[in-house]
Design a protein around this motif. Structure first.
Motif, PDB file in Angstrom:
ATOM      1  N   VAL A 150       0.783  -1.229  -0.099  1.00 45.70           N
ATOM      2  CA  VAL A 150      -0.151   0.133   0.015  1.00 45.70           C
ATOM      3  C   VAL A 150       0.788   1.338  -0.115  1.00 45.70           C
ATOM      4  CG1 VAL A 150      -1.642   1.334   1.293  1.00 45.70           C
ATOM      5  CG2 VAL A 150      -1.964  -1.298   1.080  1.00 45.70           C
ATOM      6  N   MET A 151       2.009   1.372   0.954  1.00 50.16           N
ATOM      7  CA  MET A 151       2.683   2.525   0.845  1.00 50.16           C
ATOM      8  C   MET A 151       3.762   2.624  -0.249  1.00 50.16           C
ATOM      9  SD  MET A 151       2.115   3.534   3.633  1.00 50.16           S
ATOM     10  CE  MET A 151       2.912   4.855   4.171  1.00 50.16           C
ATOM     11  N   TYR A 152       3.846   1.612  -0.872  1.00 51.38           N
ATOM     12  CA  TYR A 152       4.741   1.702  -2.212  1.00 51.38           C
ATOM     13  C   TYR A 152       3.832   2.338  -3.500  1.00 51.38           C
ATOM     14  CZ  TYR A 152       6.492  -0.280  -6.569  1.00 51.38           C
ATOM     15  OH  TYR A 152       6.922  -0.475  -8.097  1.00 51.38           O
ATOM     16  N   ASN A 153       2.525   1.958  -3.335  1.00 58.67           N
ATOM     17  CA  ASN A 153       1.632   2.589  -4.397  1.00 58.67           C
ATOM     18  C   ASN A 153       1.444   4.004  -4.251  1.00 58.67           C
ATOM     19  OD1 ASN A 153       0.866   0.532  -6.613  1.00 58.67           O
ATOM     20  ND2 ASN A 153       0.702  -0.762  -4.736  1.00 58.67           N
ATOM     21  N   CYS A 154       1.453   4.270  -2.795  1.00 58.96           N
ATOM     22  CA  CYS A 154       1.051   5.690  -2.429  1.00 58.96           C
ATOM     23  C   CYS A 154       2.446   6.602  -2.609  1.00 58.96           C
ATOM     24  CB  CYS A 154       0.787   5.820  -1.017  1.00 58.96           C
ATOM     25  SG  CYS A 154       0.442   7.308  -0.065  1.00 58.96           S
ATOM     26  N   ALA A 155       3.625   5.985  -2.586  1.00 60.60           N
ATOM     27  CA  ALA A 155       4.621   6.720  -2.933  1.00 60.60           C
ATOM     28  C   ALA A 155       4.785   6.704  -4.465  1.00 60.60           C
ATOM     29  CB  ALA A 155       6.024   5.744  -2.501  1.00 60.60           C
ATOM     30  N   ARG A 156       4.377   5.935  -5.312  1.00 59.82           N
ATOM     31  CA  ARG A 156       4.442   5.828  -6.812  1.00 59.82           C
ATOM     32  C   ARG A 156       3.472   7.206  -7.248  1.00 59.82           C
ATOM     33  NH1 ARG A 156       2.459   0.030  -9.027  1.00 59.82           N
ATOM     34  NH2 ARG A 156       3.658   0.779 -11.052  1.00 59.82           N
ATOM     35  N   ALA A 173      -7.066   7.847   4.190  1.00 59.73           N
ATOM     36  CA  ALA A 173      -7.461   6.400   4.676  1.00 59.73           C
ATOM     37  C   ALA A 173      -6.073   6.320   5.547  1.00 59.73           C
ATOM     38  CB  ALA A 173      -7.467   5.420   3.757  1.00 59.73           C
ATOM     39  N   LEU A 174      -5.119   6.632   5.027  1.00 57.67           N
ATOM     40  CA  LEU A 174      -3.589   6.035   5.964  1.00 57.67           C
ATOM     41  C   LEU A 174      -3.718   6.944   7.161  1.00 57.67           C
ATOM     42  CD1 LEU A 174      -1.032   6.075   3.183  1.00 57.67           C
ATOM     43  CD2 LEU A 174      -1.715   4.061   4.767  1.00 57.67           C
ATOM     44  N   ALA A 175      -4.301   8.165   7.236  1.00 61.27           N
ATOM     45  CA  ALA A 175      -4.352   9.026   8.319  1.00 61.27           C
ATOM     46  C   ALA A 175      -5.127   8.168   9.668  1.00 61.27           C
ATOM     47  CB  ALA A 175      -4.925  10.424   8.366  1.00 61.27           C
ATOM     48  N   THR A 176      -6.048   7.653   9.168  1.00 64.72           N
ATOM     49  CA  THR A 176      -6.913   6.857  10.111  1.00 64.72           C
ATOM     50  C   THR A 176      -6.116   5.547  11.023  1.00 64.72           C
ATOM     51  OG1 THR A 176      -8.008   5.065   8.722  1.00 64.72           O
ATOM     52  CG2 THR A 176      -9.009   7.081   9.128  1.00 64.72           C
ATOM     53  N   LEU A 177      -4.896   5.270  10.363  1.00 66.89           N
ATOM     54  CA  LEU A 177      -3.912   4.323  10.818  1.00 66.89           C
ATOM     55  C   LEU A 177      -2.510   4.871  11.367  1.00 66.89           C
ATOM     56  CD1 LEU A 177      -4.345   1.710   7.644  1.00 66.89           C
ATOM     57  CD2 LEU A 177      -5.103   1.394  10.265  1.00 66.89           C
ATOM     58  N   HIS A 178      -2.552   6.379  11.457  1.00 61.09           N
ATOM     59  CA  HIS A 178      -1.507   7.090  11.883  1.00 61.09           C
ATOM     60  C   HIS A 178      -0.289   6.822  10.939  1.00 61.09           C
ATOM     61  CE1 HIS A 178      -3.513   7.810  15.855  1.00 61.09           C
ATOM     62  NE2 HIS A 178      -3.311   9.021  15.488  1.00 61.09           N
ATOM     63  N   LEU A 179      -0.429   6.794   9.457  1.00 68.98           N
ATOM     64  CA  LEU A 179       0.476   6.300   8.598  1.00 68.98           C
ATOM     65  C   LEU A 179       0.590   7.598   7.972  1.00 68.98           C
ATOM     66  CD1 LEU A 179      -0.205   2.503   7.642  1.00 68.98           C
ATOM     67  CD2 LEU A 179       1.950   3.553   8.793  1.00 68.98           C
ATOM     68  N   PRO A 180       2.014   8.006   7.762  1.00 69.06           N
ATOM     69  CA  PRO A 180       2.137   9.168   6.915  1.00 69.06           C
ATOM     70  C   PRO A 180       2.520   8.784   5.431  1.00 69.06           C
ATOM     71  CG  PRO A 180       4.278   8.643   8.170  1.00 69.06           C
ATOM     72  CD  PRO A 180       2.930   7.734   8.735  1.00 69.06           C
ATOM     73  N   PRO A 181       2.133   9.666   4.427  1.00 65.03           N
ATOM     74  CA  PRO A 181       2.579   9.255   2.958  1.00 65.03           C
ATOM     75  C   PRO A 181       3.956   9.301   2.856  1.00 65.03           C
ATOM     76  CG  PRO A 181       1.226  11.386   3.076  1.00 65.03           C
ATOM     77  CD  PRO A 181       1.307  10.665   4.206  1.00 65.03           C
ATOM     78  N   LEU A 182       4.397   8.229   1.930  1.00 67.21           N
ATOM     79  CA  LEU A 182       5.584   8.420   1.608  1.00 67.21           C
ATOM     80  C   LEU A 182       5.882   9.056   0.376  1.00 67.21           C
ATOM     81  CD1 LEU A 182       6.850   4.656   2.526  1.00 67.21           C
ATOM     82  CD2 LEU A 182       7.425   6.666   3.730  1.00 67.21           C
TER      83      LEU A 182
END
Length: 545
Positions: free
Chosen positions: A405-411, A533-542
Motif C-alpha cells: 500500500v505504501m509503495y503505491n502511495c509513493a508511486r 485513509a492512511l491517516a486513520t492508521l497514523h501512517l504518513p504518506p511516503l
C-alpha cells in the motif's frame, strides 16, 4: 435541488424509490467485467419477488434515467437484460461531480451534538511486558479512535500511560495514547469507591491475615448481582472478585474519563451508533485472554455506580494472536524489531544500496509500522491472527501487505513530483481548473473502476468502519475495524494494475494534454483518498520508495 457530491447510498435509495417498492432491490456493481455493461442492477430474482412475473411497469423503468437529487449519480439509461434491470451512469458528468474537493466525510455542523465514546484498553495496565496479543487490541483501539473522530465523535482513551514503564514500542508504532500520572481527583475517587464498597451488600471487607493477599481489601459477590439484575452475556463462572487498590484505581480512571467527555446532556451518537443512549458510551477493547477479568471489572462498576453510562458498557473482543515457532515468548518490542529487520532486508533485495542510505531510515520505519498495522488490523477482530516470525511475509512484493500500500502511495507522489518538475521546465502547462477539464477523455476501464469503486464510496467506507451496533442485551459488540485496511489493499491492487498499463505523462503534444490532465485530476483524487485513509492508521504518506 442543488447538486452535491454523489453517494452510493443516496443513489440506491433513489433507484429503490423509483420502483415504488420498500424492499432494497438494487445493488452496486464492482467487478470490472460487469462494469463494462452496467453500474447498478436490480437482479431478476429480486424483481420476480417484488413484481408479478418479474415485470416492472414500463413507466417506472422509463422514469429511472430522470432521477435527480443532491447526492444521486447522473443516470444515463435503464433497460431490461437477462440478468435483471440494468442502469448505466453518465460517466463524464460523474467524473466532473466527483473530482472536486477531497472525497472525505463532511465536517459536523457547527454546534452539532455528536456524543462521546470512552475506549478502554486493559492491555496497557499492569507491569507485564506487552505481547503481540496486547498490541492487537491497542492498535485496534487507536484505529477505532481515529475513525470515530473523523465522524465528529468525541473520544477518550483509557488508561493514561504512566512514566514508570517504557512505551518505546507504542511510539515506534505511532500509537497516539494519552499519558499522565493521575492526581488528587483520582485519589479522591478511589476513596469514594472504597466508601461505597463499605456500604455495598454484595461486598465484605478483608482482614489482612494468613492466606489473604496483602493488597486485597474487599471481596465482592458478582454472581448474585448479575442474577438479580438479569444481566445477559456474562461468563457463568463469574463469582467472587478480590478487589485491590489497583482495581479501584482502574474504575476511578474510567469514571474520570466519563466526566471529561464533552457531553452535557443525553445524546445519541450519529449514524445510529448507540441510538437513544444517554451520556457517553464505554467500550472495553480486550483480547480474548483478558475478557473474563474485564467482565469482573464491568460488573463491579455497575454495582458501585448504577448510572446510565455503566449500563452502556460493551466489550469489543479481539481473537487470539498465534505466534508460530517462537523460540521463547516474544514481546511486542521484539516483534517490532524483527519485522523492522525483515523490512530492511527486503528493501535491500529490491532497491540495493539505495536502501542502505541513512535517508532510508525513516522510510524503513514507516514501512515497518505499515506492515505491522496491516498484519494486525486487516483481519476481522474476532478472528485469530497467525504471525509467522520465521518467514518474511511483509516484503514489498506481496499485494496484501501494508508495504505494498505504501509503495503505491509513493508511486503517486513520484508521479506528481515528476509532473511538477516538468511544468517548471516548461515541458507541460500547469494543471487547469477542474471546470476546464474534459472528462469524456477518460474511457479506459481502470479509470471508471478507480472512481466508481473507491472515490465514490470512500466517505461511506469511513462511516461504515466507524459504525458500532445499536444496544442489545448482550455485552459483546463487533466493529468493522478491518474495513480500511482491506479497502486500501484493494485500491492499491487496482491502482497498480492501471498504472502499470497506462502511460500517464505522455509526449508534450497539445492534442494529448486533455487526456493527461483528466487522468492527473483523477489520480490526484486517488492520492487524497490514500492520504485520508492512511491517516486513520497514523501512517504518513511516503514521498519515495
Amino acid at each position: 435541488m442543488g447538486e452535491g457530491r454523489p453517494g452510493v447510498a443516496a443513489t440506491l435509495r433513489a433507484l429503490n424509490g423509483a420502483l415504488g417498492r420498500p424492499a432494497a432491490l438494487w445493488v452496486k456493481e464492482s467487478g470490472a467485467r460487469n462494469l463494462r455493461h452496467r453500474d447498478f442492477l436490480a437482479p431478476r430474482a429480486a424483481l420476480s419477488a417484488a413484481f408479478p412475473g418479474g415485470q416492472v411497469p414500463s413507466e417506472a423503468v422509463s422514469a429511472v434515467p430522470s432521477l435527480r437529487g443532491p447526492a444521486v449519480l447522473p443516470l444515463r439509461v435503464c433497460r431490461q437484460t437477462p440478468a435483471g434491470l440494468a442502469v448505466q451512469v453518465r460517466r463524464p458528468e460523474a467524473f466532473q461531480r466527483l473530482l472536486g474537493p477531497l472525497p472525505g466525510p463532511a465536517p459536523p455542523a457547527a454546534g452539532a451534538r455528536t456524543g462521546c465514546v470512552v475506549l478502554h484498553c486493559p492491555a496497557l495496565r499492569g507491569a507485564a511486558a506487552l505481547r503481540p496479543r496486547h498490541l492487537r487490541s491497542v492498535l485496534l483501539a487507536d484505529h477505532l479512535a481515529q475513525l470515530l473522530r473523523a465522524q465528529g465523535v468525541g473520544v477518550r482513551l483509557v488508561p493514561a500511560l504512566t512514566e514508570e514503564r517504557s512505551w518505546d514500542v507504542l511510539r515506534q508504532l505511532r500509537i497516539c495514547w494519552p499519558s499522565g500520572s493521575g492526581g488528587s481527583s483520582l485519589t479522591d475517587a478511589v476513596s469514594a469507591l472504597k466508601a461505597a464498597l463499605g456500604q455495598c451488600p454484595c461486598a465484605a471487607a478483608c482482614e489482612q491475615g494468613p492466606g489473604t493477599a496483602e493488597s486485597v481489601i474487599f471481596k465482592v459477590h458478582l454472581k448474585s448481582f448479575v442474577e438479580q439484575q438479569g444481566l445477559v452475556g456474562y461468563d457463568p463462572n463469574l463469582d467472587v472478585l478480590l478487589v485491590t487498590e489497583g482495581t479501584l484505581w482502574s474504575l476511578a480512571e474510567l469514571q474520570e474519563a466519563v466526566l471529561q467527555c464533552p457531553v452535557s446532556d443525553c445524546l445519541a451518537l450519529p449514524a445510529s451508533r448507540f441510538p437513544n443512549s444517554s451520556c457517553c458510551s464505554i467500550i472495553h477493547v480486550v483480547n480474548c485472554e483478558e475478557e473474563f477479568q474485564q467482565q469482573q471489572l464491568d460488573v463491579l462498576w455497575r454495582i458501585l455506580d448504577p448510572g446510565a453510562h455503566t449500563a452502556l458498557q460493551k466489550h469489543l473482543v479481539c481473537g487470539p494472536v498465534k505466534v508460530t515457532n517462537p523460540l521463547s515468548p516474544i514481546g511486542a518490542d521484539q516483534y517490532f524489531q524483527l519485522r523492522k529487520r525483515q523490512m530492511y532486508e527486503a528493501s535491500v533485495i529490491k532497491y540495493g544500496e539505495l536502501a542502505q542510505d541513512e535517508a532510508w531510515t525513516e522510510v524503513i520505519d514507516t514501512l515497518t509500522v505499515a506492515a505491522i498495522r496491516f498484519e494486525m488490523l486487516s483481519t476481522a477482530h474476532r478472528s485469530q491472527i497467525t504471525l509467522d516470525l520465521e518467514n518474511n511475509n511483509i516484503s514489498t512484493k506481496g499485494t496484501k501487505s501494508g508495504a505494498f500500500v505504501m509503495y503505491n502511495c509513493a508511486r503517486l507522489a513520484t508521479l506528481f513530483d515528476t509532473f511538477q518538475r516538468a511544468v517548471e521546465r516548461g515541458t507541460y502547462p500547469p494543471l487547469p481548473p477542474v471546470s476546464e477539464l474534459n472528462f469524456s477523455c477518460l474511457r479506459e476501464e481502470g479509470e471508471w473502476l478507480l472512481l466508481f469503486n473507491y472515490l465514490l464510496p470512500f466517505p461511506e467506507v469511513l462511516q461504515q468502519a466507524a459504525q458500532l451496533p445499536p444496544p442489545s442485551k448482550g455485552i459483546r459488540i463487533t466493529a468493522n475495524t478491518e474495513t480500511v485496511c482491506k479497502f486500501l489493499i484493494q485500491l492499491s491492487m487496482d491502482f497498480s494494475s492501471y498504472y502499470n498499463r497506462v502511460h500517464i505523462l505522455g509526449e508534450p503534444f497539445p492534442h494529448l494534454f486533455d487526456q493527461m490532465f483528466a487522468r492527473l485530476q483523477l489520480l490526484g483524487a486517488v492520492r487524497d483518498v490514500f492520504h485520508s485513509a492512511l491517516a486513520t492508521l497514523h501512517l504518513p504518506p511516503l514521498s519515495q520508495i
